[in-house]
Design a protein around this motif. Structure first.
Motif, PDB file in Angstrom:
ATOM      1  N   ARG A 249       0.526  -1.427   0.124  1.00 21.63           N
ATOM      2  CA  ARG A 249       0.215  -0.271  -0.071  1.00 21.63           C
ATOM      3  C   ARG A 249       1.055   1.511  -0.089  1.00 21.63           C
ATOM      4  O   ARG A 249       2.452   1.769   0.677  1.00 21.63           O
ATOM      5  CB  ARG A 249      -0.831  -0.207   1.390  1.00 21.63           C
ATOM      6  N   HIS A 250       0.191   1.697  -0.362  1.00 25.88           N
ATOM      7  CA  HIS A 250       1.031   3.182  -0.818  1.00 25.88           C
ATOM      8  C   HIS A 250       0.063   5.053  -0.514  1.00 25.88           C
ATOM      9  O   HIS A 250      -0.780   4.952  -0.464  1.00 25.88           O
ATOM     10  CB  HIS A 250       2.002   3.823  -2.452  1.00 25.88           C
ATOM     11  N   LYS A 251       1.095   5.893  -0.106  1.00 31.42           N
ATOM     12  CA  LYS A 251       0.379   6.792  -0.036  1.00 31.42           C
ATOM     13  C   LYS A 251      -0.822   7.631  -1.351  1.00 31.42           C
ATOM     14  O   LYS A 251      -0.227   6.957  -2.855  1.00 31.42           O
ATOM     15  CB  LYS A 251       0.678   7.889   0.742  1.00 31.42           C
ATOM     16  N   LEU A 252      -1.740   7.603  -1.656  1.00 31.24           N
ATOM     17  CA  LEU A 252      -2.213   8.260  -2.927  1.00 31.24           C
ATOM     18  C   LEU A 252      -2.572   9.865  -2.823  1.00 31.24           C
ATOM     19  O   LEU A 252      -3.143  10.709  -2.281  1.00 31.24           O
ATOM     20  CB  LEU A 252      -3.217   7.648  -3.341  1.00 31.24           C
ATOM     21  N   ILE A 253      -2.284  10.269  -4.053  1.00 30.58           N
ATOM     22  CA  ILE A 253      -2.215  12.050  -4.452  1.00 30.58           C
ATOM     23  C   ILE A 253      -2.551  11.958  -5.932  1.00 30.58           C
ATOM     24  O   ILE A 253      -3.282  11.504  -7.002  1.00 30.58           O
ATOM     25  CB  ILE A 253      -0.694  12.231  -4.460  1.00 30.58           C
ATOM     26  N   ILE A 254      -3.876  12.082  -5.156  1.00 32.65           N
ATOM     27  CA  ILE A 254      -4.940  12.456  -6.598  1.00 32.65           C
ATOM     28  C   ILE A 254      -5.909  13.706  -7.178  1.00 32.65           C
ATOM     29  O   ILE A 254      -5.791  14.833  -6.155  1.00 32.65           O
ATOM     30  CB  ILE A 254      -6.939  11.847  -6.125  1.00 32.65           C
ATOM     31  N   LEU A 255      -4.790  14.337  -8.385  1.00 31.60           N
ATOM     32  CA  LEU A 255      -5.129  15.169  -9.500  1.00 31.60           C
ATOM     33  C   LEU A 255      -5.723  15.693 -10.173  1.00 31.60           C
ATOM     34  O   LEU A 255      -5.767  14.425 -10.936  1.00 31.60           O
ATOM     35  CB  LEU A 255      -3.148  15.353  -9.832  1.00 31.60           C
ATOM     36  N   ASP A 256      -7.087  16.007  -9.491  1.00 32.57           N
ATOM     37  CA  ASP A 256      -8.268  15.868  -9.818  1.00 32.57           C
ATOM     38  C   ASP A 256      -8.200  16.928 -11.317  1.00 32.57           C
ATOM     39  O   ASP A 256      -7.842  18.136 -11.201  1.00 32.57           O
ATOM     40  CB  ASP A 256      -9.082  16.046  -9.746  1.00 32.57           C
ATOM     41  N   GLU A 257      -8.474  16.692 -12.508  1.00 36.77           N
ATOM     42  CA  GLU A 257      -8.266  17.650 -13.272  1.00 36.77           C
ATOM     43  C   GLU A 257      -6.949  18.704 -14.080  1.00 36.77           C
ATOM     44  O   GLU A 257      -6.784  19.378 -13.809  1.00 36.77           O
ATOM     45  CB  GLU A 257      -9.099  18.702 -13.518  1.00 36.77           C
ATOM     46  N   ALA A 258      -6.500  17.062 -13.982  1.00 35.51           N
ATOM     47  CA  ALA A 258      -4.482  17.850 -13.723  1.00 35.51           C
ATOM     48  C   ALA A 258      -3.716  18.176 -15.482  1.00 35.51           C
ATOM     49  O   ALA A 258      -2.934  18.975 -15.420  1.00 35.51           O
ATOM     50  CB  ALA A 258      -3.867  16.183 -14.010  1.00 35.51           C
ATOM     51  N   ASP A 259      -4.762  18.420 -16.521  1.00 30.30           N
ATOM     52  CA  ASP A 259      -4.741  18.737 -17.359  1.00 30.30           C
ATOM     53  C   ASP A 259      -5.089  20.410 -17.968  1.00 30.30           C
ATOM     54  O   ASP A 259      -4.260  20.580 -18.311  1.00 30.30           O
ATOM     55  CB  ASP A 259      -5.458  18.447 -18.936  1.00 30.30           C
ATOM     56  N   SER A 260      -4.881  20.263 -16.625  1.00 29.15           N
ATOM     57  CA  SER A 260      -5.087  22.028 -16.289  1.00 29.15           C
ATOM     58  C   SER A 260      -4.046  22.657 -15.681  1.00 29.15           C
ATOM     59  O   SER A 260      -3.654  23.888 -15.131  1.00 29.15           O
ATOM     60  CB  SER A 260      -6.440  22.873 -15.694  1.00 29.15           C
ATOM     61  N   MET A 261      -3.398  22.258 -15.328  1.00 25.01           N
ATOM     62  CA  MET A 261      -1.895  22.505 -14.654  1.00 25.01           C
ATOM     63  C   MET A 261      -0.880  22.646 -15.457  1.00 25.01           C
ATOM     64  O   MET A 261      -0.391  22.556 -16.214  1.00 25.01           O
ATOM     65  CB  MET A 261      -1.721  21.401 -13.648  1.00 25.01           C
ATOM     66  N   THR A 262      -0.224  23.587 -14.818  1.00 24.65           N
ATOM     67  CA  THR A 262       0.829  24.641 -15.620  1.00 24.65           C
ATOM     68  C   THR A 262       1.575  23.617 -16.649  1.00 24.65           C
ATOM     69  O   THR A 262       1.781  22.527 -15.618  1.00 24.65           O
ATOM     70  CB  THR A 262       1.609  25.830 -15.136  1.00 24.65           C
ATOM     71  N   GLU A 263       2.441  24.043 -17.455  1.00 21.67           N
ATOM     72  CA  GLU A 263       3.782  22.764 -17.848  1.00 21.67           C
ATOM     73  C   GLU A 263       5.351  23.081 -16.530  1.00 21.67           C
ATOM     74  O   GLU A 263       5.168  22.089 -16.399  1.00 21.67           O
ATOM     75  CB  GLU A 263       4.070  22.973 -18.837  1.00 21.67           C
ATOM     76  N   SER A 264       5.173  24.139 -16.173  1.00 15.30           N
ATOM     77  CA  SER A 264       6.109  23.831 -15.543  1.00 15.30           C
ATOM     78  C   SER A 264       5.588  22.994 -14.151  1.00 15.30           C
ATOM     79  O   SER A 264       6.464  22.706 -13.241  1.00 15.30           O
ATOM     80  CB  SER A 264       6.738  25.334 -14.532  1.00 15.30           C
ATOM     81  N   ALA A 265       4.417  23.559 -13.297  1.00 14.65           N
ATOM     82  CA  ALA A 265       3.860  22.765 -12.357  1.00 14.65           C
ATOM     83  C   ALA A 265       4.235  20.669 -12.620  1.00 14.65           C
ATOM     84  O   ALA A 265       4.342  19.998 -12.326  1.00 14.65           O
ATOM     85  CB  ALA A 265       2.435  22.568 -12.141  1.00 14.65           C
ATOM     86  N   GLN A 266       3.742  20.391 -13.882  1.00 13.78           N
ATOM     87  CA  GLN A 266       4.049  19.733 -14.558  1.00 13.78           C
ATOM     88  C   GLN A 266       5.155  18.970 -14.546  1.00 13.78           C
ATOM     89  O   GLN A 266       5.611  17.679 -13.955  1.00 13.78           O
ATOM     90  CB  GLN A 266       3.489  19.433 -15.809  1.00 13.78           C
TER      91      GLN A 266
END
Ligand SMILES: Nc1ncnc2c1ncn2[C@@H]1O[C@H](COP(=O)(O)OP(=O)(O)OP(=O)(O)O)[C@@H](O)[C@H]1O
Ligand SMILES: [Mg+2]
Length: 280
Positions: free
Chosen positions: A109-126
């Motif tokens: 089991r691992h911690k989970l980070i859910i990034l909803d609507e990830a396509d609106s993240m900026t390129e630098s954030a990605q």
């Protein structure tokens, strides 16, 4: 009625009937079944779920998180809606801090980070996310949901399993609508349901929202008029309006609104405007 029951009653139907179990998720069977196996066995890879709106991407990720992490959900899951939290600071601060936190979980089991609507993240954030994904892969996995996978940078795509969700079929939407009508005691007609299914175009969220606004509008309108008209005639009138909702002239009250023949006793008013907007 206790407070949780009454707050359930006030929830929009899309939330009230959001599936909690994989078995209740309609459509995209292959992908849902793959994820349910990971949820049982652990070792979930980083995942990207891409597809049109309202088909169950967020719902499926939440099911995975709940089944995978059970009672540790609160401490082991970070849910971010990337359209609000889309900048590099969020990756540098919230995501990194969460990834660094120590949470004791069972093997696999691992911690989970859910990034909803990830396509609106900026390129630098990605770009920043790409490094974080690698750095904390021993303890943290990422689940991204998006409408268009092309907006996710290649390095993140290559670190993740890509699952593509399709629009839902009319039969899948209809089955859910019938189920909700049954649970909410809503009387429906085949034509009315067909109109809701047709306008939804494979989007379950839209179908449920339209069903709820139609049912509620029908109730409110009926209440306002019930001092003047017999309830059964109002219901016939409304159902006829509903069943013709997809035709251009539907906003005008039908001349002959039901088979009861008591045409003159029906209200000569146009439908509430919010009914129209619900049936785009
Ligand atoms: N496959 C499905 N089976 C059953 N209900 C569904 C399904 N898809 C969506 N729904 C209903 O629609 C609501 C919205 O679904 P969800 O948030 O999962 O959509 P989404 O695919 O993440 O959409 P978006 O791309 O807009 O974020 C859910 O709460 C649920 O009520
Ligand atoms: Mg979503």
């Amino acid at each position: 009625m206790d407070s949780s029951e009454s707050s359930q009653g006030r929830l929009p139907w899309i939330e009230k009937y959001r599936p909690k179990s994989f078995l209740d998720i309609m459509g995209n069977e292959e992908n849902v079944s793959r994820l349910s196996i990971f949820a049982q066995e652990g070792n979930l890879p980083n995942i990207i779920i891409a597809g049109p709106p309202g088909v169950g991407k967020t719902t499926t990720i939440l099911c995975v998180a709940r089944h995978l992490l059970g009672t540790s959900f609160k401490e082991a899951v970070l849910e971010l809606n990337a359209s609000n939290d889309r900048g590099i600071d969020v990756v540098r601060n919230r995501i990194k801090m969460f990834a660094q936190q120590k949470v004791t979980l069972p093997a696999g089991r691992h911690k989970l980070i859910i990034l909803d609507e990830a396509d609106s993240m900026t390129e630098s954030a990605q770009q920043a996310l790409r490094r974080t994904m690698e750095l904390y892969s021993h303890s943290t996995r990422f689940a991204l949901a998006c409408n268009s996978s092309e907006k996710i940078i290649e390095p993140i795509q290559s670190r993740s399993a890509m699952l593509r969700f399709n629009k839902l079929s009319d039969a899948q939407i209809l089955a859910k609508l019938l189920n909700v009508c049954n649970l909410e005691n809503v009387t429906s007609t085949p034509d009315g349901l067909e109109a809701v299914v047709f306008t939804a175009q494979g989007d379950m969220r839209q179908a449920l929202n339209n069903l709820q606004s139609t049912a509620r509008a029908s109730e409110q309108c009926a209440r306002r008029m019930c001092s003047r008209f017999a309830m059964s005639h109002i219901r016939c009138w409304w159902q006829t309006c509903w069943s013709t909702a997809h035709k251009p002239s539907w906003k005008r009250p039908p001349k002959s609104c039901c088979s009861c023949g008591k045409r003159d006793t029906h209200p000569k008013t146009s439908l509430p405007t919010h009914f129209g907007s619900a049936n785009r």
